[in-house]
Enzyme design. Structure first.
Site, PDB file in Angstrom:
ATOM      1  N   CYS A 114       0.815  -1.230   0.000  1.00 47.20           N
ATOM      2  CA  CYS A 114       0.000   0.000   0.000  1.00 47.20           C
ATOM      3  C   CYS A 114       0.841   1.270   0.000  1.00 47.20           C
ATOM      4  O   CYS A 114       0.324   2.355  -0.279  1.00 47.20           O
ATOM      5  CB  CYS A 114      -0.949   0.001   1.185  1.00 47.20           C
ATOM      6  SG  CYS A 114      -2.119  -1.362   1.133  1.00 47.20           S
ATOM      7  N   HIS A 247      -3.257   7.502   2.378  1.00 45.11           N
ATOM      8  CA  HIS A 247      -3.664   6.180   1.892  1.00 45.11           C
ATOM      9  C   HIS A 247      -5.057   5.892   2.451  1.00 45.11           C
ATOM     10  O   HIS A 247      -5.359   6.217   3.596  1.00 45.11           O
ATOM     11  CB  HIS A 247      -2.656   5.134   2.360  1.00 45.11           C
ATOM     12  CG  HIS A 247      -3.103   3.726   2.105  1.00 45.11           C
ATOM     13  ND1 HIS A 247      -3.604   3.329   0.880  1.00 45.11           N
ATOM     14  CD2 HIS A 247      -3.144   2.628   2.905  1.00 45.11           C
ATOM     15  CE1 HIS A 247      -3.935   2.046   0.946  1.00 45.11           C
ATOM     16  NE2 HIS A 247      -3.669   1.594   2.167  1.00 45.11           N
ATOM     17  N   ASN A 277     -10.151   0.146  -0.040  1.00 37.09           N
ATOM     18  CA  ASN A 277      -8.684   0.219  -0.038  1.00 37.09           C
ATOM     19  C   ASN A 277      -8.165  -0.327  -1.370  1.00 37.09           C
ATOM     20  O   ASN A 277      -8.263  -1.523  -1.632  1.00 37.09           O
ATOM     21  CB  ASN A 277      -8.153  -0.612   1.135  1.00 37.09           C
ATOM     22  CG  ASN A 277      -6.638  -0.561   1.261  1.00 37.09           C
ATOM     23  OD1 ASN A 277      -5.945  -0.119   0.344  1.00 37.09           O
ATOM     24  ND2 ASN A 277      -6.128  -1.035   2.387  1.00 37.09           N
TER      25      ASN A 277
HETATM   26  O1  UT7 Z   1      -3.746  -0.875   3.567  1.00 37.28           O
HETATM   27  C1  UT7 Z   1      -2.893  -1.611   4.368  1.00 37.28           C
HETATM   28  C2  UT7 Z   1      -3.044  -1.265   5.750  1.00 37.28           C
HETATM   29  N1  UT7 Z   1      -4.253  -1.826   6.298  1.00 37.28           N
HETATM   30  C3  UT7 Z   1      -4.888  -1.205   7.248  1.00 37.28           C
HETATM   31  O2  UT7 Z   1      -4.504  -0.114   7.584  1.00 37.28           O
HETATM   32  C4  UT7 Z   1      -6.027  -1.897   7.930  1.00 37.28           C
HETATM   33  C5  UT7 Z   1      -5.935  -1.617   9.396  1.00 37.28           C
HETATM   34  N2  UT7 Z   1      -6.957  -2.311  10.194  1.00 37.28           N
HETATM   35  C6  UT7 Z   1      -8.248  -1.959  10.135  1.00 37.28           C
HETATM   36  O3  UT7 Z   1      -8.655  -1.112   9.363  1.00 37.28           O
HETATM   37  C7  UT7 Z   1      -9.181  -2.617  11.121  1.00 37.28           C
HETATM   38  O4  UT7 Z   1      -8.451  -3.317  12.078  1.00 37.28           O
HETATM   39  C8  UT7 Z   1     -10.201  -3.576  10.443  1.00 37.28           C
HETATM   40  C9  UT7 Z   1     -11.207  -2.782   9.667  1.00 37.28           C
HETATM   41  C10 UT7 Z   1      -9.470  -4.553   9.557  1.00 37.28           C
HETATM   42  C11 UT7 Z   1     -10.955  -4.339  11.532  1.00 37.28           C
HETATM   43  O5  UT7 Z   1     -11.579  -3.447  12.427  1.00 37.28           O
HETATM   44  P1  UT7 Z   1     -11.422  -3.677  13.997  1.00 37.28           P
HETATM   45  O6  UT7 Z   1     -12.254  -2.656  14.644  1.00 37.28           O
HETATM   46  O7  UT7 Z   1      -9.961  -3.700  14.314  1.00 37.28           O
HETATM   47  O8  UT7 Z   1     -12.123  -5.084  14.192  1.00 37.28           O
HETATM   48  P2  UT7 Z   1     -11.486  -6.416  14.783  1.00 37.28           P
HETATM   49  O9  UT7 Z   1     -10.579  -7.056  13.798  1.00 37.28           O
HETATM   50  O10 UT7 Z   1     -10.991  -6.146  16.148  1.00 37.28           O
HETATM   51  O11 UT7 Z   1     -12.812  -7.307  14.884  1.00 37.28           O
HETATM   52  C12 UT7 Z   1     -13.884  -6.928  15.737  1.00 37.28           C
HETATM   53  C13 UT7 Z   1     -15.008  -7.926  15.571  1.00 37.28           C
HETATM   54  C14 UT7 Z   1     -14.546  -9.370  15.628  1.00 37.28           C
HETATM   55  O12 UT7 Z   1     -15.539 -10.115  16.296  1.00 37.28           O
HETATM   56  P3  UT7 Z   1     -15.318 -10.520  17.852  1.00 37.28           P
HETATM   57  O13 UT7 Z   1     -14.066 -11.333  17.887  1.00 37.28           O
HETATM   58  O14 UT7 Z   1     -15.212  -9.220  18.585  1.00 37.28           O
HETATM   59  O15 UT7 Z   1     -16.565 -11.283  18.161  1.00 37.28           O
HETATM   60  C15 UT7 Z   1     -14.527  -9.802  14.181  1.00 37.28           C
HETATM   61  O16 UT7 Z   1     -14.741 -11.189  14.022  1.00 37.28           O
HETATM   62  O17 UT7 Z   1     -15.611  -7.759  14.277  1.00 37.28           O
HETATM   63  C16 UT7 Z   1     -15.676  -9.020  13.607  1.00 37.28           C
HETATM   64  N3  UT7 Z   1     -15.568  -8.789  12.182  1.00 37.28           N
HETATM   65  C17 UT7 Z   1     -16.632  -8.553  11.399  1.00 37.28           C
HETATM   66  N4  UT7 Z   1     -17.956  -8.484  11.664  1.00 37.28           N
HETATM   67  C18 UT7 Z   1     -18.790  -8.225  10.657  1.00 37.28           C
HETATM   68  C19 UT7 Z   1     -14.452  -8.727  11.414  1.00 37.28           C
HETATM   69  N5  UT7 Z   1     -14.787  -8.486  10.134  1.00 37.28           N
HETATM   70  C20 UT7 Z   1     -16.130  -8.366  10.105  1.00 37.28           C
HETATM   71  C21 UT7 Z   1     -17.049  -8.098   9.077  1.00 37.28           C
HETATM   72  N6  UT7 Z   1     -18.359  -8.018   9.376  1.00 37.28           N
HETATM   73  N7  UT7 Z   1     -16.668  -7.881   7.783  1.00 37.28           N
END
Ligand code: UT7
Length: 320
Positions: A114, A247, A277
Protein backbone atom coordinates in the site's frame (compact mmCIF):
# COMPACT_ATOMS: atom_id res chain seq x y z
CA UNK A 1 21.07 23.57 -12.70
CA UNK A 2 19.17 21.73 -9.96
CA UNK A 3 15.72 20.43 -10.79
CA UNK A 4 12.50 19.88 -8.89
CA UNK A 5 9.87 17.32 -9.88
CA UNK A 6 6.77 19.30 -10.75
CA UNK A 7 3.35 17.81 -11.23
CA UNK A 8 1.86 18.40 -14.68
CA UNK A 9 -0.96 15.85 -14.94
CA UNK A 10 -3.16 13.35 -13.12
CA UNK A 11 -5.43 10.55 -14.35
CA UNK A 12 -7.49 7.65 -13.04
CA UNK A 13 -9.29 4.48 -14.00
CA UNK A 14 -11.90 2.62 -11.97
CA UNK A 15 -13.56 -0.65 -13.00
CA UNK A 16 -17.12 -0.29 -14.20
CA UNK A 17 -18.61 -2.72 -11.70
CA UNK A 18 -19.54 -1.23 -8.33
CA UNK A 19 -20.30 -3.58 -5.44
CA UNK A 20 -22.15 -2.28 -2.37
CA UNK A 21 -21.72 -3.51 1.20
CA UNK A 22 -25.24 -4.91 1.04
CA UNK A 23 -24.30 -7.03 -1.98
CA UNK A 24 -21.26 -8.38 -0.09
CA UNK A 25 -23.46 -9.21 2.90
CA UNK A 26 -25.28 -11.67 0.64
CA UNK A 27 -21.98 -13.61 0.24
CA UNK A 28 -20.37 -13.46 3.71
CA UNK A 29 -21.54 -12.95 7.28
CA UNK A 30 -21.22 -9.16 7.45
CA UNK A 31 -23.44 -6.08 7.31
CA UNK A 32 -23.47 -2.63 5.74
CA UNK A 33 -23.53 -1.20 9.24
CA UNK A 34 -20.42 -3.07 10.45
CA UNK A 35 -18.40 -2.16 7.36
CA UNK A 36 -19.40 1.52 7.47
CA UNK A 37 -18.82 1.92 11.21
CA UNK A 38 -15.48 0.08 11.38
CA UNK A 39 -13.99 1.28 8.06
CA UNK A 40 -16.05 4.08 6.45
CA UNK A 41 -16.42 1.97 3.29
CA UNK A 42 -19.79 2.02 1.50
CA UNK A 43 -18.84 0.42 -1.83
CA UNK A 44 -15.89 -0.64 -3.99
CA UNK A 45 -15.12 -1.09 -7.71
CA UNK A 46 -14.24 -4.66 -8.68
CA UNK A 47 -12.39 -5.54 -11.88
CA UNK A 48 -13.82 -7.69 -14.66
CA UNK A 49 -11.43 -10.29 -16.14
CA UNK A 50 -10.18 -7.88 -18.84
CA UNK A 51 -9.51 -5.11 -16.29
CA UNK A 52 -5.99 -6.18 -15.34
CA UNK A 53 -3.36 -4.00 -13.67
CA UNK A 54 -1.81 -3.23 -17.07
CA UNK A 55 -5.21 -2.39 -18.61
CA UNK A 56 -6.18 -0.04 -15.77
CA UNK A 57 -2.68 1.49 -15.52
CA UNK A 58 -2.69 2.24 -19.24
CA UNK A 59 -6.09 3.91 -19.03
CA UNK A 60 -5.00 6.02 -16.03
CA UNK A 61 -1.71 6.91 -17.76
CA UNK A 62 -3.52 8.02 -20.93
CA UNK A 63 -5.83 10.21 -18.86
CA UNK A 64 -2.85 11.76 -17.02
CA UNK A 65 -1.00 12.47 -20.29
CA UNK A 66 -4.14 14.11 -21.73
CA UNK A 67 -4.46 16.21 -18.58
CA UNK A 68 -0.78 17.19 -18.84
CA UNK A 69 -1.35 18.03 -22.53
CA UNK A 70 1.81 16.22 -23.58
CA UNK A 71 2.49 13.56 -26.19
CA UNK A 72 3.16 10.04 -24.84
CA UNK A 73 6.44 10.13 -26.77
CA UNK A 74 7.77 12.68 -24.28
CA UNK A 75 7.75 10.12 -21.43
CA UNK A 76 11.25 9.03 -20.41
CA UNK A 77 10.30 6.51 -17.72
CA UNK A 78 7.30 4.64 -16.32
CA UNK A 79 7.32 3.59 -12.66
CA UNK A 80 4.43 1.36 -11.74
CA UNK A 81 3.65 0.48 -8.14
CA UNK A 82 1.68 -2.74 -7.85
CA UNK A 83 1.41 -5.93 -5.82
CA UNK A 84 -0.90 -7.46 -8.40
CA UNK A 85 1.08 -7.44 -11.67
CA UNK A 86 -0.37 -9.14 -14.75
CA UNK A 87 2.61 -11.51 -14.88
CA UNK A 88 5.69 -12.22 -12.72
CA UNK A 89 7.61 -10.73 -15.64
CA UNK A 90 7.90 -8.81 -17.82
CA UNK A 91 6.98 -5.94 -15.57
CA UNK A 92 3.45 -4.61 -15.95
CA UNK A 93 5.12 -1.24 -16.59
CA UNK A 94 6.60 -2.46 -19.89
CA UNK A 95 3.14 -3.70 -20.94
CA UNK A 96 1.95 -0.15 -20.31
CA UNK A 97 4.92 1.22 -22.26
CA UNK A 98 3.92 -0.94 -25.24
CA UNK A 99 0.22 -0.09 -24.95
CA UNK A 100 1.09 3.62 -25.01
CA UNK A 101 3.18 3.03 -28.15
CA UNK A 102 6.43 4.16 -26.51
CA UNK A 103 9.62 2.92 -28.12
CA UNK A 104 12.26 4.60 -25.94
CA UNK A 105 13.02 5.21 -22.27
CA UNK A 106 12.51 2.56 -19.60
CA UNK A 107 9.79 1.09 -17.42
CA UNK A 108 9.72 -1.04 -14.28
CA UNK A 109 7.45 -2.18 -11.46
CA UNK A 110 7.95 -1.45 -7.82
CA UNK A 111 6.53 -3.55 -5.00
CA UNK A 112 5.87 -1.92 -1.62
CA UNK A 113 2.22 -2.92 -1.07
CA UNK A 114 0.00 0.00 0.00
CA UNK A 115 3.02 2.34 0.26
CA UNK A 116 3.95 1.61 -3.36
CA UNK A 117 2.89 4.95 -4.77
CA UNK A 118 4.94 6.94 -2.22
CA UNK A 119 7.93 4.68 -2.96
CA UNK A 120 7.50 5.14 -6.74
CA UNK A 121 7.13 8.90 -6.31
CA UNK A 122 10.36 8.94 -4.31
CA UNK A 123 12.31 7.01 -6.97
CA UNK A 124 10.87 9.16 -9.77
CA UNK A 125 11.81 12.32 -7.87
CA UNK A 126 15.39 11.06 -7.46
CA UNK A 127 15.65 10.23 -11.18
CA UNK A 128 14.48 13.74 -12.05
CA UNK A 129 16.66 15.52 -9.50
CA UNK A 130 19.78 13.72 -10.75
CA UNK A 131 18.97 14.68 -14.33
CA UNK A 132 18.54 11.12 -15.60
CA UNK A 133 15.03 11.76 -16.90
CA UNK A 134 12.85 14.77 -17.64
CA UNK A 135 9.33 13.33 -17.77
CA UNK A 136 8.06 10.39 -15.71
CA UNK A 137 4.75 8.58 -15.42
CA UNK A 138 4.20 7.36 -11.86
CA UNK A 139 1.34 4.89 -11.58
CA UNK A 140 -0.35 2.88 -8.85
CA UNK A 141 -2.51 0.04 -10.21
CA UNK A 142 -4.07 -2.81 -8.24
CA UNK A 143 -6.51 -5.68 -8.63
CA UNK A 144 -6.63 -6.82 -5.02
CA UNK A 145 -9.93 -8.57 -5.72
CA UNK A 146 -7.82 -11.38 -7.25
CA UNK A 147 -5.91 -11.81 -3.95
CA UNK A 148 -8.90 -11.96 -1.66
CA UNK A 149 -10.33 -14.97 0.09
CA UNK A 150 -13.99 -14.23 -0.63
CA UNK A 151 -15.04 -16.42 2.30
CA UNK A 152 -13.00 -14.34 4.82
CA UNK A 153 -15.21 -11.48 6.01
CA UNK A 154 -12.30 -9.89 7.90
CA UNK A 155 -10.50 -9.03 4.64
CA UNK A 156 -12.80 -9.36 1.61
CA UNK A 157 -14.92 -6.33 2.55
CA UNK A 158 -11.91 -3.99 2.79
CA UNK A 159 -10.42 -3.79 -0.69
CA UNK A 160 -11.23 -2.54 -4.18
CA UNK A 161 -9.57 -2.26 -7.61
CA UNK A 162 -8.39 0.73 -9.60
CA UNK A 163 -5.47 2.77 -10.95
CA UNK A 164 -4.19 6.32 -10.61
CA UNK A 165 -1.34 8.05 -12.43
CA UNK A 166 0.59 11.30 -12.25
CA UNK A 167 3.01 12.90 -14.70
CA UNK A 168 6.10 14.50 -13.20
CA UNK A 169 8.40 16.78 -15.13
CA UNK A 170 11.72 18.41 -14.29
CA UNK A 171 11.13 22.05 -13.48
CA UNK A 172 13.05 24.94 -11.98
CA UNK A 173 13.76 24.93 -8.24
CA UNK A 174 11.29 27.78 -7.66
CA UNK A 175 9.53 26.35 -4.59
CA UNK A 176 7.02 24.21 -6.50
CA UNK A 177 7.17 20.45 -6.90
CA UNK A 178 8.06 17.54 -4.64
CA UNK A 179 9.76 19.02 -1.57
CA UNK A 180 10.80 15.70 -0.04
CA UNK A 181 9.87 12.04 0.34
CA UNK A 182 10.54 9.77 3.33
CA UNK A 183 10.56 5.97 3.13
CA UNK A 184 10.65 3.28 5.83
CA UNK A 185 10.31 -0.46 6.10
CA UNK A 186 10.41 -2.99 8.94
CA UNK A 187 10.77 -6.54 7.70
CA UNK A 188 10.31 -8.03 11.16
CA UNK A 189 6.59 -7.17 10.88
CA UNK A 190 6.21 -8.84 7.47
CA UNK A 191 3.77 -11.46 8.76
CA UNK A 192 1.15 -8.91 9.85
CA UNK A 193 -0.02 -8.41 6.25
CA UNK A 194 1.07 -10.67 3.39
CA UNK A 195 -0.05 -12.85 0.52
CA UNK A 196 0.20 -16.53 1.23
CA UNK A 197 1.56 -17.58 -2.12
CA UNK A 198 4.31 -17.54 -4.71
CA UNK A 199 4.88 -18.82 -8.21
CA UNK A 200 5.66 -22.55 -8.25
CA UNK A 201 4.14 -23.13 -4.79
CA UNK A 202 0.74 -24.71 -5.46
CA UNK A 203 0.46 -25.73 -1.79
CA UNK A 204 -0.09 -22.07 -0.84
CA UNK A 205 -3.45 -20.28 -1.03
CA UNK A 206 -2.42 -17.12 -2.84
CA UNK A 207 -4.75 -15.14 -0.56
CA UNK A 208 -4.15 -11.94 1.37
CA UNK A 209 -3.80 -12.46 5.12
CA UNK A 210 -3.95 -9.62 7.62
CA UNK A 211 -3.83 -9.02 11.35
CA UNK A 212 -6.09 -5.98 11.10
CA UNK A 213 -5.93 -4.88 14.70
CA UNK A 214 -2.10 -4.89 14.79
CA UNK A 215 -1.84 -3.12 11.44
CA UNK A 216 -4.21 -0.46 12.74
CA UNK A 217 -2.01 0.09 15.80
CA UNK A 218 1.17 0.36 13.70
CA UNK A 219 -0.53 2.63 11.15
CA UNK A 220 -1.58 5.28 13.66
CA UNK A 221 1.85 5.42 15.32
CA UNK A 222 4.08 5.11 12.24
CA UNK A 223 2.09 7.50 10.06
CA UNK A 224 2.15 10.12 12.81
CA UNK A 225 5.96 9.82 12.77
CA UNK A 226 6.12 10.01 8.97
CA UNK A 227 4.02 13.18 8.90
CA UNK A 228 6.20 14.88 11.51
CA UNK A 229 9.35 13.78 9.69
CA UNK A 230 8.20 15.30 6.38
CA UNK A 231 7.28 18.65 7.92
CA UNK A 232 10.41 18.88 10.07
CA UNK A 233 12.63 18.15 7.06
CA UNK A 234 11.21 21.22 5.35
CA UNK A 235 11.00 23.51 8.36
CA UNK A 236 7.19 23.48 8.14
CA UNK A 237 4.45 23.04 10.73
CA UNK A 238 0.95 21.55 10.82
CA UNK A 239 -0.51 24.99 9.99
CA UNK A 240 1.28 25.04 6.67
CA UNK A 241 -0.48 21.93 5.32
CA UNK A 242 -3.34 22.75 2.94
CA UNK A 243 -4.33 19.18 2.04
CA UNK A 244 -3.81 15.75 3.47
CA UNK A 245 -4.04 13.01 0.83
CA UNK A 246 -3.67 9.84 2.88
CA UNK A 247 -3.66 6.18 1.89
CA UNK A 248 -7.30 5.09 1.99
CA UNK A 249 -7.43 1.99 4.21
CA UNK A 250 -9.78 2.98 6.99
CA UNK A 251 -11.65 6.22 7.70
CA UNK A 252 -10.75 5.93 11.38
CA UNK A 253 -7.01 6.00 10.56
CA UNK A 254 -7.57 8.91 8.14
CA UNK A 255 -9.51 10.85 10.78
CA UNK A 256 -6.75 10.26 13.35
CA UNK A 257 -4.16 11.76 10.98
CA UNK A 258 -6.36 14.75 10.11
CA UNK A 259 -6.92 15.38 13.81
CA UNK A 260 -3.21 15.17 14.57
CA UNK A 261 -2.52 17.83 11.94
CA UNK A 262 -5.39 19.97 13.21
CA UNK A 263 -6.92 19.97 9.74
CA UNK A 264 -10.67 20.49 9.31
CA UNK A 265 -12.28 17.42 7.69
CA UNK A 266 -12.85 19.31 4.42
CA UNK A 267 -9.05 19.60 4.00
CA UNK A 268 -8.59 15.81 4.08
CA UNK A 269 -9.22 14.02 0.80
CA UNK A 270 -11.36 10.92 1.36
CA UNK A 271 -12.28 8.29 -1.22
CA UNK A 272 -12.30 5.19 0.98
CA UNK A 273 -16.10 5.43 1.19
CA UNK A 274 -16.44 4.85 -2.56
CA UNK A 275 -13.22 3.04 -3.54
CA UNK A 276 -12.40 1.02 -0.37
CA UNK A 277 -8.68 0.22 -0.04
CA UNK A 278 -7.05 0.12 -3.49
CA UNK A 279 -3.54 -0.30 -2.05
CA UNK A 280 -0.91 1.46 -4.21
CA UNK A 281 -3.65 3.06 -6.31
CA UNK A 282 -5.42 4.78 -3.43
CA UNK A 283 -3.31 7.95 -3.12
CA UNK A 284 -3.16 8.81 -6.84
CA UNK A 285 -6.91 8.08 -7.14
CA UNK A 286 -7.71 10.42 -4.24
CA UNK A 287 -5.21 13.05 -5.33
CA UNK A 288 -6.47 13.10 -8.93
CA UNK A 289 -10.06 13.45 -7.76
CA UNK A 290 -9.23 16.53 -5.68
CA UNK A 291 -7.13 18.09 -8.47
CA UNK A 292 -9.85 17.49 -11.08
CA UNK A 293 -12.67 18.92 -8.97
CA UNK A 294 -10.58 22.02 -8.20
CA UNK A 295 -10.11 21.49 -4.46
CA UNK A 296 -6.31 21.20 -4.76
CA UNK A 297 -4.89 24.10 -6.73
CA UNK A 298 -1.75 26.10 -7.52
CA UNK A 299 0.43 26.92 -4.52
CA UNK A 300 -1.21 24.42 -2.17
CA UNK A 301 0.96 22.30 0.12
CA UNK A 302 -0.09 18.64 -0.13
CA UNK A 303 0.97 15.99 2.37
CA UNK A 304 0.70 12.33 1.37
CA UNK A 305 1.24 9.35 3.67
CA UNK A 306 0.79 5.58 3.48
CA UNK A 307 1.46 2.36 5.36
CA UNK A 308 1.19 -1.17 4.03
CA UNK A 309 2.49 -4.72 4.03
CA UNK A 310 6.19 -5.04 4.76
CA UNK A 311 5.61 -3.18 6.87
CA UNK A 312 6.40 -0.28 4.58
CA UNK A 313 5.45 3.31 5.20
CA UNK A 314 6.33 6.80 4.11
CA UNK A 315 5.31 10.33 3.28
CA UNK A 316 5.69 12.94 0.56
CA UNK A 317 5.31 16.72 0.57
CA UNK A 318 4.35 18.46 -2.64
CA UNK A 319 3.90 22.14 -3.42
CA UNK A 320 1.48 22.49 -6.33
O1 UT7 B 1 -3.75 -0.88 3.57
C1 UT7 B 1 -2.89 -1.61 4.37
C2 UT7 B 1 -3.04 -1.26 5.75
N1 UT7 B 1 -4.25 -1.83 6.30
C3 UT7 B 1 -4.89 -1.21 7.25
O2 UT7 B 1 -4.50 -0.11 7.58
C4 UT7 B 1 -6.03 -1.90 7.93
C5 UT7 B 1 -5.93 -1.62 9.40
N2 UT7 B 1 -6.96 -2.31 10.19
C6 UT7 B 1 -8.25 -1.96 10.14
O3 UT7 B 1 -8.65 -1.11 9.36
C7 UT7 B 1 -9.18 -2.62 11.12
O4 UT7 B 1 -8.45 -3.32 12.08
C8 UT7 B 1 -10.20 -3.58 10.44
C9 UT7 B 1 -11.21 -2.78 9.67
C10 UT7 B 1 -9.47 -4.55 9.56
C11 UT7 B 1 -10.95 -4.34 11.53
O5 UT7 B 1 -11.58 -3.45 12.43
P1 UT7 B 1 -11.42 -3.68 14.00
O6 UT7 B 1 -12.25 -2.66 14.64
O7 UT7 B 1 -9.96 -3.70 14.31
O8 UT7 B 1 -12.12 -5.08 14.19
P2 UT7 B 1 -11.49 -6.42 14.78
O9 UT7 B 1 -10.58 -7.06 13.80
O10 UT7 B 1 -10.99 -6.15 16.15
O11 UT7 B 1 -12.81 -7.31 14.88
C12 UT7 B 1 -13.88 -6.93 15.74
C13 UT7 B 1 -15.01 -7.93 15.57
C14 UT7 B 1 -14.55 -9.37 15.63
O12 UT7 B 1 -15.54 -10.12 16.30
P3 UT7 B 1 -15.32 -10.52 17.85
O13 UT7 B 1 -14.07 -11.33 17.89
O14 UT7 B 1 -15.21 -9.22 18.59
O15 UT7 B 1 -16.57 -11.28 18.16
C15 UT7 B 1 -14.53 -9.80 14.18
O16 UT7 B 1 -14.74 -11.19 14.02
O17 UT7 B 1 -15.61 -7.76 14.28
C16 UT7 B 1 -15.68 -9.02 13.61
N3 UT7 B 1 -15.57 -8.79 12.18
C17 UT7 B 1 -16.63 -8.55 11.40
N4 UT7 B 1 -17.96 -8.48 11.66
C18 UT7 B 1 -18.79 -8.23 10.66
C19 UT7 B 1 -14.45 -8.73 11.41
N5 UT7 B 1 -14.79 -8.49 10.13
C20 UT7 B 1 -16.13 -8.37 10.10
C21 UT7 B 1 -17.05 -8.10 9.08
N6 UT7 B 1 -18.36 -8.02 9.38
N7 UT7 B 1 -16.67 -7.88 7.78
Amino acid sequence: MSHRSTLIGVGTYLPERIVSNTELAERVDTSDQWIRERTGIAQRHLAAPHETAAFMATAAARAALRHAEIDPGEVDAILLATSTPDQAFPATAVRVQAALGLTRGFAFDLSAACSGFIYALSVADSLIRTGQVRTVLVIGAEVFSRLLDWSDRATCVLFGDGAGAVVLRAGPADGRGILSTHLHSEGSTGDLLYVDGAIGRPETSGFLRMNGREIFRHAVAKLAGAVDEALAANGLGYDDVDWLVPHQANKRIIDAMGKKLGLPPERVVVTVDRHANTSAASIPLAFAEAVHDGRIGAGDLVLMEALGGGLTWGSALLRM
